[in-house]
Design a protein around this motif. Structure first.
Motif, PDB file in Angstrom:
ATOM      1  N   LEU A 498       0.827  -1.206   0.000  1.00 14.61           N
ATOM      2  CA  LEU A 498       0.000   0.000   0.000  1.00 14.61           C
ATOM      3  C   LEU A 498       0.862   1.257   0.000  1.00 14.61           C
ATOM      4  O   LEU A 498       0.604   2.204  -0.747  1.00 14.61           O
ATOM      5  N   GLU A 499       1.876   1.276   0.834  1.00 12.12           N
ATOM      6  CA  GLU A 499       2.716   2.470   0.920  1.00 12.12           C
ATOM      7  C   GLU A 499       3.566   2.636  -0.335  1.00 12.12           C
ATOM      8  O   GLU A 499       3.827   3.759  -0.756  1.00 12.12           O
ATOM      9  N   LYS A 500       3.966   1.514  -0.941  1.00  8.68           N
ATOM     10  CA  LYS A 500       4.693   1.611  -2.208  1.00  8.68           C
ATOM     11  C   LYS A 500       3.791   2.199  -3.295  1.00  8.68           C
ATOM     12  O   LYS A 500       4.257   2.903  -4.194  1.00  8.68           O
ATOM     13  N   ALA A 501       2.478   1.866  -3.222  1.00  7.22           N
ATOM     14  CA  ALA A 501       1.518   2.418  -4.179  1.00  7.22           C
ATOM     15  C   ALA A 501       1.060   3.812  -3.762  1.00  7.22           C
ATOM     16  O   ALA A 501       0.145   4.371  -4.378  1.00  7.22           O
ATOM     17  N   ASP A 502       1.671   4.359  -2.706  1.00  8.11           N
ATOM     18  CA  ASP A 502       1.354   5.694  -2.206  1.00  8.11           C
ATOM     19  C   ASP A 502      -0.098   5.778  -1.749  1.00  8.11           C
ATOM     20  O   ASP A 502      -0.791   6.771  -1.980  1.00  8.11           O
ATOM     21  N   ARG A 503      -0.559   4.720  -1.095  1.00  9.09           N
ATOM     22  CA  ARG A 503      -1.903   4.700  -0.521  1.00  9.09           C
ATOM     23  C   ARG A 503      -1.824   4.955   0.988  1.00  9.09           C
ATOM     24  O   ARG A 503      -0.874   4.538   1.649  1.00  9.09           O
ATOM     25  N   CYS A 504      -2.845   5.612   1.522  1.00  9.75           N
ATOM     26  CA  CYS A 504      -2.958   5.839   2.967  1.00  9.75           C
ATOM     27  C   CYS A 504      -4.446   5.764   3.305  1.00  9.75           C
ATOM     28  O   CYS A 504      -5.150   6.780   3.321  1.00  9.75           O
ATOM     29  N   LEU A 505      -4.927   4.560   3.554  1.00 10.19           N
ATOM     30  CA  LEU A 505      -6.360   4.326   3.712  1.00 10.19           C
ATOM     31  C   LEU A 505      -6.812   4.502   5.156  1.00 10.19           C
ATOM     32  O   LEU A 505      -6.118   4.097   6.096  1.00 10.19           O
ATOM     33  N   VAL A 506      -7.987   5.073   5.315  1.00 13.01           N
ATOM     34  CA  VAL A 506      -8.631   5.184   6.623  1.00 13.01           C
ATOM     35  C   VAL A 506     -10.079   4.739   6.463  1.00 13.01           C
ATOM     36  O   VAL A 506     -10.646   4.769   5.364  1.00 13.01           O
TER      37      VAL A 506
END
Length: 558
Positions: A498-506
């Motif tokens: 997720l972080e490699k894909a630049d995602r930050c989910l909430v």
């Protein structure tokens, strides 16, 4: 003795007193020596019992000082001190922690629930429970059940009135006859139904497939039941839609795979698996007969209609809202009844999460195992709540608030709430993903990351937490919006992707009163203003998520 002389009492001799004192002193000395020897013997035995403690090589005074206590005085106090230090309930061994791994200790719900209570005037969109009272017909049924005397134990496997109602409903859902006494078990909430199903199914190290992201309860329950969780990732496309790759599902199955936990509508994403997707899953499982399905369906009546669909009005003035997708019971598919246990509850549907009445439905051979477990877990679920629920389920099929049923009103109500929160999230710089059911929104907060002070990121890193924890604490402390980080719903490997894909989910819950949601949207608007002031309000497109294969969830990574 001379009778002519009168008798006189002679005083005791001093030597006799000295002898008595000497005798007493010798006895006391021997007693002290014996007590000291006994203490030494007990100390050596405690060293053998708990060699890992190490502290027993210290002198009593050193040990006491190291523990911050007063010096023990006398042999009895010293012995009591030794026993207190080796309380068996305070052993270094922690089987719960060993089973749960890194997920042991305070949960994310505890942390952010506490944060919501301590922050003044916070808007709590974190925990998934409605903040309003249940409908009048629900409260009336509970009051009547108590007044009618249903206050003592009932049948352990389920209150007779309730299992009869459930059997009739599920017979219709599954298009087969469900026996109320042998194919239904009533539990303390759906969470217990899930755990008992896992306990009745798993052998040590059996593998359980979890569709990722997953409700974190599943992970802990699988481990506590002795199983090994294996994640199968959903993918998130550029349109924000979650999809299941059936090839990845099948590639995750091994000879040790014993179960798949299927949750629809899905928490946390809101995905509703279509009939086509369900049939695809069933086709995969037919090739692997050792795999059973635990179907979590607590949100089945909360399927949101789409904006382009109109409500129709019947001749008698009642509104009928047709959802875009109908809930599909996995056990109703051909050949799936024999290998599926369906778990559900009434808490989410009727806004009564505190009633804690759940159930599971399945083949009698499997349900009999759960029936055997129930008396060893609790005698019964709350009797008045069970009796009331039997009436509530019948009343919910009647017209309600100008809708043909309570369930139609429920879908329409949650559709409006979701639309309201999504509009606020978009204004605040979030990118909501598509969800068709339940009462949660999963949203990407990556555009907010440049606004988050480095101190929050450093604190999250020091706690070995992902950056979504930093974002959520910042939102709570600086803007008064309490949310839940997305990382607890993922394995560590998936979070790296997720972080490699630049995602930050909430995750955010919209099962809140309208005034609360409007208040949240006002604060989200301030976020949007901050983004605009920083020149960060441009639209950012989505990217693919979790495109790798299945991930084995291990003790080291979770």
């Amino acid at each position: 003795h001379n009778p002519s002389r009168p008798m006189t009492r002679r005083p005791p001799r001093p030597a006799g007193r000295i002898g008595l004192l000497l005798t007493f002193g010798v006895v006391s000395l021997i007693s002290l020596c014996l007590a000291s020897w006994n203490i030494s013997r007990q100390q050596r035995s405690l060293e053998v019992i708990a060699p890992a403690a190490g502290d027993w090589r210290q002198s009593p005074s050193q040990r006491c000082r190291s523990e911050g206590g007063l010096l023990p005085r006398g042999p009895i106090q010293r012995l009591q001190r030794q026993y207190r230090c080796h309380n068996s309930l305070e052993s270094a061994a922690n089987p719960v922690g060993e089973r749960l791994g890194k997920r042991a200790g305070e949960t994310v719900w505890m942390e952010f629930g506490r944060l919501a209570k301590t922050l003044p005037d916070s808007v709590n969109l974190g925990q998934g429970y409605p903040d309003w009272d249940p409908p009048e017909f629900v409260r009336q049924s509970a009051s009547e059940a108590i007044s009618l005397g249903y206050n003592q134990y009932t049948r352990t496997q389920g209150h007779p009135d309730l299992v009869q109602v459930l059997a009739a409903r599920y017979s219709s859902h599954f298009n087969r006859q469900v026996d109320p006494n042998s194919e239904i078990a009533v539990t303390v909430g759906c969470s217990q139904a899930l755990y008992l199903a896992l306990t009745a199914l798993l052998q040590p190290q059996d593998e359980v497939l979890l569709i990722e992201p997953f409700f974190d309860l599943y992970l802990g329950q699988v481990k506590l039941a002795g199983g090994k969780p294996v994640s199968v990732p959903l993918s998130l496309n550029e349109e924000g839609k979650w999809n299941l790759d059936l090839q990845k599902l099948e590639s995750a199955i091994t000879p040790r795979t014993k179960a798949l936990i299927l949750n629809t509508p899905h928490n946390p994403t809101g995905k509703v698996f279509s009939l086509e997707e369900m049939e695809g899953i069933a086709a995969v499982l037919r090739r692997h007969p050792q795999v059973s399905v635990i179907s979590d369906e607590v949100y089945k009546y909360i399927i949101n209609t789409r904006d382009d669909e109109q409500k129709t009005e019947t001749a008698n003035g009642l509104h009928v809202a047709s959802p875009p997708k109908q809930h599909v019971h996995f056990a109703s598919l051909p050949g799936m009844w024999e290998r599926t246990v369906t778990c559900s509850s009434a808490g989410k549907t009727f806004s009564i999460t505190g009633w804690q009445v759940g159930w599971l439905v399945g083949p009698r051979d499997f349900v009999s195992r759960v029936h055997d477990l129930l008396p060893h877990v609790q005698f019964c679920a709350p009797t008045p709540m069970q009796h009331a629920l039997a009436q509530v389920l019948a009343d919910a099929d009647k017209p309600f608030n100008e809708f043909d049923t309570y369930y139609a009103w429920l879908r329409d109500m949650y559709q409006a709430k979701r639309r309201l929160l999504v509009s606020g999230l978009e204004r605040g710089g979030f990118e909501p993903t598509n969800g068709e059911g339940g009462f949660f929104v999963m949203a990407d907060a990556k555009r907010l990351l440049p606004l988050v002070p480095q101190s929050y990121l450093d604190e999250a890193a020091a706690r070995d937490k992902a950056r979504d924890f930093a974002v959520c604490r910042w939102l709570a402390e600086e803007y008064g919006i309490v949310t839940i980080p997305g990382s607890p719903f993922f394995s560590s490997e998936a979070m790296e992707q997720l972080e490699k894909a630049d995602r930050c989910l909430v995750r955010l819950a919209f099962c809140k009163r309208d005034e609360v949601l409007h208040h949240a949207c006002e604060r989200l608007g301030k976020l949007g203003d901050a983004l605009a002031a920083a020149g960060l309000d441009e639209t950012v497109g989505g990217s693919s998520l979790l495109d790798s294969g299945s991930v084995v969830v291990s003790e080291q990574t979770l």
